[in-house]
Structure formats: structure tokens, C-alpha cells
Design an enzyme around this catalytic site. Structure first.
Site, PDB file in Angstrom:
ATOM      1  N   PHE A 141       0.869  -1.189   0.000  1.00 30.73           N
ATOM      2  CA  PHE A 141       0.000   0.000   0.000  1.00 30.73           C
ATOM      3  C   PHE A 141       0.895   1.225   0.000  1.00 30.73           C
ATOM      4  CE2 PHE A 141      -2.442   3.503   1.643  1.00 30.73           C
ATOM      5  CZ  PHE A 141      -3.608   3.398   0.906  1.00 30.73           C
ATOM      6  N   ASP A 226       9.336   2.886   1.479  1.00 27.29           N
ATOM      7  CA  ASP A 226       8.179   3.648   1.959  1.00 27.29           C
ATOM      8  C   ASP A 226       8.109   3.477   3.476  1.00 27.29           C
ATOM      9  OD1 ASP A 226       5.712   4.509   2.780  1.00 27.29           O
ATOM     10  OD2 ASP A 226       4.625   3.717   1.049  1.00 27.29           O
ATOM     11  N   LYS A 255       2.925  10.664   7.774  1.00 22.79           N
ATOM     12  CA  LYS A 255       2.171  10.224   8.958  1.00 22.79           C
ATOM     13  C   LYS A 255       2.637  10.882  10.263  1.00 22.79           C
ATOM     14  CE  LYS A 255       0.030   5.851   7.562  1.00 22.79           C
ATOM     15  NZ  LYS A 255      -1.378   6.204   7.426  1.00 22.79           N
TER      16      LYS A 255
HETATM   17  C1  PLP Z   1       3.000   2.675   3.747  1.00 20.74           C
HETATM   18  C2  PLP Z   1       2.069   3.773   3.324  1.00 20.74           C
HETATM   19  N1  PLP Z   1       2.357   4.494   2.225  1.00 20.74           N
HETATM   20  C3  PLP Z   1       1.567   5.497   1.814  1.00 20.74           C
HETATM   21  C4  PLP Z   1       0.410   5.825   2.486  1.00 20.74           C
HETATM   22  C5  PLP Z   1      -0.465   6.941   2.003  1.00 20.74           C
HETATM   23  O1  PLP Z   1      -0.423   8.014   2.885  1.00 20.74           O
HETATM   24  P1  PLP Z   1      -1.547   9.166   2.830  1.00 20.74           P
HETATM   25  O2  PLP Z   1      -2.831   8.547   3.265  1.00 20.74           O
HETATM   26  O3  PLP Z   1      -1.038  10.223   3.766  1.00 20.74           O
HETATM   27  O4  PLP Z   1      -1.606   9.652   1.430  1.00 20.74           O
HETATM   28  C6  PLP Z   1       0.073   5.092   3.629  1.00 20.74           C
HETATM   29  C7  PLP Z   1      -1.175   5.382   4.358  1.00 20.74           C
HETATM   30  O5  PLP Z   1      -1.704   4.590   5.085  1.00 20.74           O
HETATM   31  C8  PLP Z   1       0.916   4.042   4.062  1.00 20.74           C
HETATM   32  O6  PLP Z   1       0.633   3.315   5.137  1.00 20.74           O
END
Ligand code: PLP
Length: 395
Positions: A141, A226, A255
Site C-alpha cells: 500500500f 516507503d 504520517k
Molecule cells: C506505507 C504507506 N504508504 C503510503 C500511504 C499513504 O499516505 P496518505 O494517506 O497520507 O496519502 C500510507 C497510508 O496509510 C501508508 O501506510
């Protein structure tokens, strides 16, 4: 807005539901206040928060350092575009971030959310290598905007919006051979989460991340990590890549970074840069978010939160493991305070029952209950979660 109704929770829900785009399935409570590990709904009911706004309130709600920093900054300067001017709050954040970032990542592009950080990572990787291909992992994700969605695995999120970015492929998480086989002359980068969060809290097999690092270096492709969910101490190290003693070429962060205020960024190696105006953001690097993030990092350092995450995470996991194989529970797993309890059935009804017991947790994939508590959760509070889980899992 006048809310004189006796049940304020319900009134707030009615207003939101009437005008909502419909993309969210919310829990039926309206949260109006938070402090530390606790939040309160509009009717004054208290909850122990192991959901932390999807992992954002890692330093607790309304963290004192963050509140002080944004209050002071709000009185000084709220807006100052990174694209046009230099700024003291931004410079302060960058200096602070460089204290904790992997040593080889000394360039930064600031944005506002996780998905924007992933977009930036993909653009930088493609422009820097001159290649279009990105390899991602199954169960990944990375966000909801079109680039980030292209490397997000869940077909339910992805398919309605296809065609997405071309030349993206997915390989099983944890499988080095499949990853190696997927690399072509067109591959710019591999993107992965050091611990997969949203799909169910999957910790990679030992040695996997360091083998991926070596493979990327050998093949001359970029490693994008990520760390949006794993960063800032969530797993017991400042960044989860430190567990494997590796450094990526590009790291996505967001986050918890701003202690509750929206901010995101990519950190890159020195030579990975774009030409002027090839990327940008109006709000990225704004003084308010930068002041918050600087305060958040300072708090983590001064309160020695990394060891708390490791110790409390180990304690929490040990307690969760006592449920393994009993009732609906298949497995407990995690790293630091990023924890998952995998069930043999859907987790959603259990999350609702936990709310009845005053505990907020998250789903991860269809069958996992995910716990992302603040790093300062106490052992007593962990025991409170475990005590609540007992009747919930047996019901
Ligand atoms: C690993 C990871 N990458 C990207 C995102 C996307 O972040 P955002 O919701 O701030 O766009 C999330 C959100 O849960 C995430 O857990």
C-alpha cells in the site's frame, strides 16, 4: 454550527453523512478531543487510542512540544512557499531531520501527505534513471493518487482507475528470486514497505531487505523505501530500515512526522535531484508543518521513545501471542509498536466490539486487527487492551 442535540455524536454524524463523498466507512463515533493515549467523543466517552489517526499520533494526541511549536509559529508566519523563499522553520526542520535520517540521504523534497511523497519518489526515480519501470510488491500500500495507486497492490483500490502508470509490476513480498527475475533494462526502481502495514502487518523474512539492497546496487536500480507508516520510531528504530542496517536511495516519510500536522517528504541520496520546476508543491515545506515536525523529532529524541517502542512493543506482542490458536485468532505478529492480530474471519465486527470496550484499533486487510498505539502507551494500558480482547474474541 449549533449542536444542542443531546446526542452530539449522532448530530455530527448526520451532518457529515449528508454531504460526504461516500468514500469512507467510518465508525459511529465523533471524536472531539485527545490527550496522550486517550481520545474523547462528543458525548464525553473516553477511549484508549490504538488507531492514532492511522498511525499519525505516534507521540500521543495534542503532544505538548508540537502544540507549543505550532502555537508560536502560527503567531509568526503561516505561509512561505518552499518554491519561492527560504524560511527559518523549514531550515530548522531540515537540520533536525538530518540528525536522524540515514546518513546517505541528505537531500529533501517536502510535501504534505504520504501519497504525495510516493508520487515524488516515483518522479525522482524515473527522471534520475531515465527509465519508466517500477517494481512493487504484492500486498503493498503506497497511497491513492494515480502514481502511488499504480504501485499499490489491492485490485479493489486499483482496477476502477486503470489504465494507471505503464511498466509497473508486482512480485511477492519476501521473495528475492521473483524480484530479480522481474528486473529488466527498463527498471528504474523497486518500491517497498520495510514492514507492510495496511495489508496486514507483514514483517519481511530475516535478510530480505539487505538482500534487496544488494540486488539493487548490483543491478544499478534504485531502492525506494516507503517508511510512511514505519518511520519516526514506530518499529523501535527511528526508521525501520535500521533493523536491517541498510539505507535506501529514496525514502518516503509522512504520517507521524508532523506530530499530527500534515507533512510528508522524500529523502534522497545527494545525486538524485531534478531540474528546477520539474516538481513542486504550494503547501510543501510550509512553516507551520515544519515547526510541528521539528518539535516531534525533538520530542522523540528527548524522551528516549525508541527504547520505549521496543520494550512496550515486545511486551504487547508477547501478550497478543497468548491468543494464538485460540478462538478466532490465527497469529500475532509485528515489530515495535506496529502490531497485528490475524483472525480466521473478518476483523471488522471485532473492531466494533473493541469500541464498546473503550478501545480504538484498526483493520489491516480483511482479517487483521492492527494496533498502532502512541509510543508512550504504558504497560497498564497494554493490559487494558488485552483484558478487553478476552471477552471480544470469545464473544
Ligand atoms: C506505507 C504507506 N504508504 C503510503 C500511504 C499513504 O499516505 P496518505 O494517506 O497520507 O496519502 C500510507 C497510508 O496509510 C501508508 O501506510
Amino acid at each position: 454550527m449549533q449542536l444542542l442535540n443531546q446526542d452530539l455524536n449522532q448530530k455530527i454524524q448526520e451532518i457529515e453523512d449528508q454531504h460526504s463523498s461516500g468514500v469512507y466507512a467510518k465508525k459511529p463515533i465523533a471524536l472531539v478531543r485527545g490527550k496522550g493515549t486517550r481520545v474523547w467523543d462528543a458525548n464525553g466517552r473516553e477511549y484508549l487510542d490504538c488507531s492514532t489517526g492511522m498511525g499519525v499520533a505516534l507521540l500521543g494526541h495534542s503532544n505538548e512540544y508540537v502544540v507549543r511549536a505550532i502555537t508560536e509559529q502560527a503567531q509568526k508566519l503561516l505561509t512561505c512557499p518552499d518554491g519561492h523563499f527560504y524560511n527559518d522553520a523549514r531550515a530548522g526542520l531540515i537540520e533536525k531531520l538530518m540528525e536522524v535520517a540515514p546518513k546517505s540521504l541528505n537531500r529533501i523534497f517536502l510535501c504534505n501527505t504520504g501519497t504525495e511523497a510516493v508520487e515524488a519518489a516515483l518522479k525522482f526515480a524515473r527522471a534520475f534513471t531515465g527509465k519508466p519501470g517500477i517494481i512493487a510488491t504484492m500486498r503493498s500500500f503506497h497511497g491513492r493518487t494515480l502514481g502511488a495507486l499504480s504501485v499499490t497492490w489491492n485490485p479493489k483500490y486499483r482496477e476502477p482507475f486503470e489504465p494507471l502508470l505503464p511498466k509497473t509490476s508486482f512480485v511477492p513480498y519476501g521473495n528475492l528470486e521473483k524480484l530479480e527475475a522481474a528486473i529488466t533494462d527498463e527498471t528504474a526502481a523497486i518500491i517497498l514497505e520495510p514492514v507492510q502495514g495496511e495489508s496486514g502487518v507483514h514483517v519481511p523474512p530475516p535478510g530480505y531487505l539487505s538482500a534487496v539492497r544488494k540486488l539493487c546496487s548490483d543491478k544499478g536500480i534504485l531502492l525506494i523505501l516507503d517508511e510512511i507508516q514505519t518511520g519516526f520510531g514506530r518499529t523501535g528504530k527511528f526508521f525501520a530500515c535500521e533493523h536491517s542496517s541498510i539505507e535506501p536511495d529514496i525514502m518516503c516519510i509522512s504520517k507521524a512526522m508532523g506530530g499530527g500536522v500534515p507533512i510528508g517528504a522524500i529523502l534522497t541520496r545527494d545525486e538524485i535531484q531534478l531540474d528546477k520546476a520539474q516538481h513542486g508543491s504550494t503547501f510543501g515545506g510550509n512553516p507551520l508543518a515544519c515547526a510541528a515536525a521539528r518539535a516531534a523529532i525533538t520530542y522523540i529524541q528527548e524522551k528516549n521513545l525508541l527504547s520505549k517502542a521496543r520494550e512496550n512493543g515486545a511486551y504487547f506482542l508477547e501478550k497478543l501471542k497468548t491468543f494464538e490458536g485460540k478462538g478466532p485468532v490465527r497469529e500475532a505478529r509485528g515489530l515495535g509498536l506496529m502490531l497485528g492480530l490475524e483472525l480466521k474471519e473478518k476483523s471488522a465486527p471485532y473492531l466494533m466490539k473493541l469500541i464498546d470496550h473503550g478501545i480504538l484499533a484498526l483493520s489491516a486487510g480483511p482479517t487483521v486487527i492492527r494496533f498502532l498505539p502512541p509510543l508512550e502507551i504504558t504497560r497498564g494500558e497494554i493490559d487494558q487492551v488485552i483484558q478487553a480482547l478476552q471477552p471480544v474474541l470469545n464473544s
